[in-house]
Design a protein around this motif. Structure first.
Motif, PDB file in Angstrom:
ATOM      1  N   CYS A  60     -89.740 -18.503 103.409  1.00  0.00           N
ATOM      2  CA  CYS A  60     -90.649 -17.854 102.473  1.00  0.00           C
ATOM      3  C   CYS A  60     -91.826 -18.794 102.156  1.00  0.00           C
ATOM      4  CB  CYS A  60     -89.909 -17.495 101.184  1.00  0.00           C
ATOM      5  SG  CYS A  60     -90.975 -16.836  99.897  1.00  0.00           S
ATOM      6  N   CYS A  63     -91.492 -19.601  97.863  1.00  0.00           N
ATOM      7  CA  CYS A  63     -90.386 -20.401  97.315  1.00  0.00           C
ATOM      8  C   CYS A  63     -89.682 -21.228  98.380  1.00  0.00           C
ATOM      9  CB  CYS A  63     -89.379 -19.493  96.603  1.00  0.00           C
ATOM     10  SG  CYS A  63     -88.416 -18.466  97.728  1.00  0.00           S
ATOM     11  N   CYS A 154     -90.094 -13.723 100.824  1.00  0.00           N
ATOM     12  CA  CYS A 154     -88.758 -13.173 100.657  1.00  0.00           C
ATOM     13  C   CYS A 154     -88.868 -11.995  99.673  1.00  0.00           C
ATOM     14  CB  CYS A 154     -87.799 -14.239 100.134  1.00  0.00           C
ATOM     15  SG  CYS A 154     -88.105 -14.717  98.425  1.00  0.00           S
ATOM     16  N   CYS A 157     -89.850 -12.898  95.959  1.00  0.00           N
ATOM     17  CA  CYS A 157     -91.247 -13.305  95.779  1.00  0.00           C
ATOM     18  C   CYS A 157     -92.190 -12.130  96.019  1.00  0.00           C
ATOM     19  CB  CYS A 157     -91.596 -14.459  96.711  1.00  0.00           C
ATOM     20  SG  CYS A 157     -90.756 -15.981  96.266  1.00  0.00           S
TER      21      CYS A 157
HETATM   22 ZN   LIG Z   1     -89.539 -16.459  98.145  1.00  0.00          ZN
END
Ligand SMILES: [Zn+2]
Length: 222
Positions: A60, A63, A154, A157
């Protein structure tokens, strides 16, 4: 007699023309409507489009530790950034405390292009007062494109981002930009209706027009 005939012919032609216009107009109107709805549909994010297509969560760009994202470098740092969402370019606004003290007495200007069709950032920085002004020149692809972004993030997020830029509520196409507080990883909308923010010790002013100007000032409470 001749006059009568031409009157009849002209009358007939006018009737046919009227008929043609009458038949075509609704069809023309329908096709314009179709175009309009297609244009606004491009900006609407459906439930399907809101699904992340990233298989590995660790990749991701917000994050995780994707090497193509600069987030890993800035995460946790005391400072603010602007993200060009469609190509996931992360810009450090530079208002954080200068790590290199020799830099703290200087003003600087820099220009960063985020890639083909992307926007251009013009950054003017006053290191002493910790003021950063970022003028954003829009590229050809300045509208938020969920198809591109869902491959970078992801699901957690992506949901967070879609909430922030308010893709569901507004009928206008959202701009493909947002702000981030590197320390808290909180995202902030840069859509046209947002004008100011207080983010921790920073005051942020946003001006929207043909270009967008984001000014951040370090202004801690007394
Ligand atoms: Zn993420």
């Amino acid at each position: 007699m001749k006059q009568y005939r031409s009157t009849i012919i002209i009358g007939g032609l006018m009737f046919l023309a009227g008929l043609a216009i009458g038949l075509c107009l609704p069809a023309m109107r329908a096709s314009t409507l179709q175009m309009d709805s297609r244009e606004s549909e491009q900006c609407q994010v459906t439930q399907d489009a809101a699904k992340s297509t990233l298989y590995n969560k660790e990749e991701c760009c917000l994050c995780g530790s994707n090497s193509r994202s600069l987030m890993g470098m800035y995460r946790g740092k005391d400072g603010l950034g602007i993200i060009s969402l469609n190509n996931w370019y992360v810009l450090d606004m530079g208002v954080g405390k200068a790590e290199d003290e020799t830099m703290s007495g200087q003003n600087s200007s820099r220009i960063t292009a985020t890639g083909e069709g992307g926007c251009i950032f013009h950054v003017d920085l006053n290191h002493v007062r910790r003021i950063s002004e970022v003028r954003i020149e829009y590229g050809e692809e300045n509208y938020f494109d969920v198809d591109k972004v869902r491959g970078y993030l992801c699901q957690t997020c992506l949901d967070k981002l879609l909430d922030v830029i308010d893709v569901y509520g507004d009928s206008e196409c959202p701009t493909g930009l947002c702000m981030i507080d590197f320390q808290t990883q909180e995202l902030y909308s840069l859509q046209n209706q947002y004008v100011t923010y207080y983010i921790r010790d920073y005051y942020v002013k946003i001006e929207s027009g043909e270009e967008k100007i984001v000014t951040a000032v370090y202004a801690p409470e007394k």
